[in-house]
Design an enzyme around this catalytic site. Structure first.
Site: not given
Length: 332
Positions: A116, A259, A289
């Site tokens: 990520c 994020h 996500n």
């Protein structure tokens, strides 16, 4: 490093046409529903690739948008860096396939694996290449096709992850004494915690086999509560370090783009920094996500909405498998 060396000249993003809602997931027979998912994650829908959509095709679409906004032609790209944890192939790097799709014939191209945090790590690498004199224009992409590495019977992971690509063009800042560009950056990792979020098998230690497939050990596994705890702590450190390095405070930040993992993590990060939620960009509800793609997708989305414009100071922060985490402050 004397800053700013490089600035973000253009942004773009692309997501699959197919939208999967929480109701669609519930209809798959999982013990969940829209209210449960939204309450715990903030996610209402996500984009899932179908009909031949690949990491390369999504990345190329996002890159063309970023290059057009930056006014950059394919022949001007010196380096292509792709942050991803779900490449189209294990060999070669997906970045070289993107290079071919874009016609960037004189560019070097490689993948970077930081989960990520992939786009942040890639942007920091791109700025470093520009600072060293190795490049003037770097295409930095964060892209994922996580639907291919998620166990769709595992409620802990399949409700979270999604597909998409975001791209940014970094260019050398030729304005002497200019303030536009990357003001600071920070990155860190802790491999001791790797097994809290990982794919146990499918690599060199435990190659693909009938047993691996039967046990679903090639899919992402996550210890959700532990990951959440470390994410909040690490994102807090990352934002502190980037602001300190840039000699800025929360009051100087026009927008925080974290994020997009989970709305609770985003809220905790904003609270730590001292930034109100009206100055935090959130689109996890629409995109889920997307790991390395989440920040560049959010940045492109924010630009389109007018939330990022000339003169904006933006703080980015991410946390991902590895564990990896990092941050970056940029003025537009």
């Amino acid at each position: 490093m004397k800053r700013p060396i490089a600035y973000i000249a253009g942004t773009g993003h692309a997501v699959p046409k197919n939208i999967m809602t929480n109701a669609d997931i519930a209809a798959m027979g999982l013990e969940t529903n829209d209210e449960w998912i939204v309450d715990r994650t903030g996610i209402k829908q996500r984009h899932i690739a179908k009909d031949g959509e690949t990491l390369t095709s999504l990345s190329a679409e996002a890159s063309r948008m970023a290059m057009a906004r930056a006014g950059v032609q394919p022949g001007e790209i010196d380096v292509i860096i792709l942050g991803t944890a779900s490449p189209d192939h294990l060999l070669p790097a997906t970045a070289v396939e993107i290079q071919t799709a874009l016609g960037c014939t004189r560019a070097a191209a490689f993948d970077l694996s930081a989960a990520c945090s992939g786009w942040l790590y890639s942007a920091i690498m791109g700025e470093s290449l520009i600072a060293s004199g190795s490049a003037d224009t770097v295409l930095v992409i964060g892209a994922e096709k996580l639907s291919t590495i998620v166990d769709w019977t595992d409620r802990n992971t399949c409700i979270l992850f999604a597909d998409g690509a975001g791209a940014t063009v970094l260019r050398r800042n030729k304005e002497r004494g200019g303030t536009k560009g990357v003001l600071s950056s920070f990155m860190r990792s802790d491999g001791a915690l790797a097994e809290l979020l990982w794919r146990p098998a499918g690599g060199g230690v435990e190659p693909f086999s009938p047993e691996v497939f039967e046990q679903k050990r090639h899919y992402v596994r996550m210890a959700g509560r532990e990951v959440f705890k470390h994410a909040v702590r690490s994102m807090a450190e990352a934002t502190d370090r980037a602001l300190d390095s840039a000699r800025l405070t929360a009051a100087d930040v026009d927008l925080l783009i974290p994020h997009q993992a989970n709305v609770r993590i985003i809220e905790a990060t904003a609270k730590h920094v001292g930034i109100s939620m009206d100055k935090v960009f959130v689109n996890v509800d629409r995109f889920g996500n997307t790991s390395a793609a989440s920040i560049p997708i959010a940045l492109s989305d924010a630009v389109e909405q007018g939330r990022v414009k000339d003169g904006s100071t933006v703080l980015f922060a991410a946390f991902g498998a590895g564990f990896t985490w990092g941050s970056l402050v940029a003025r537009f």
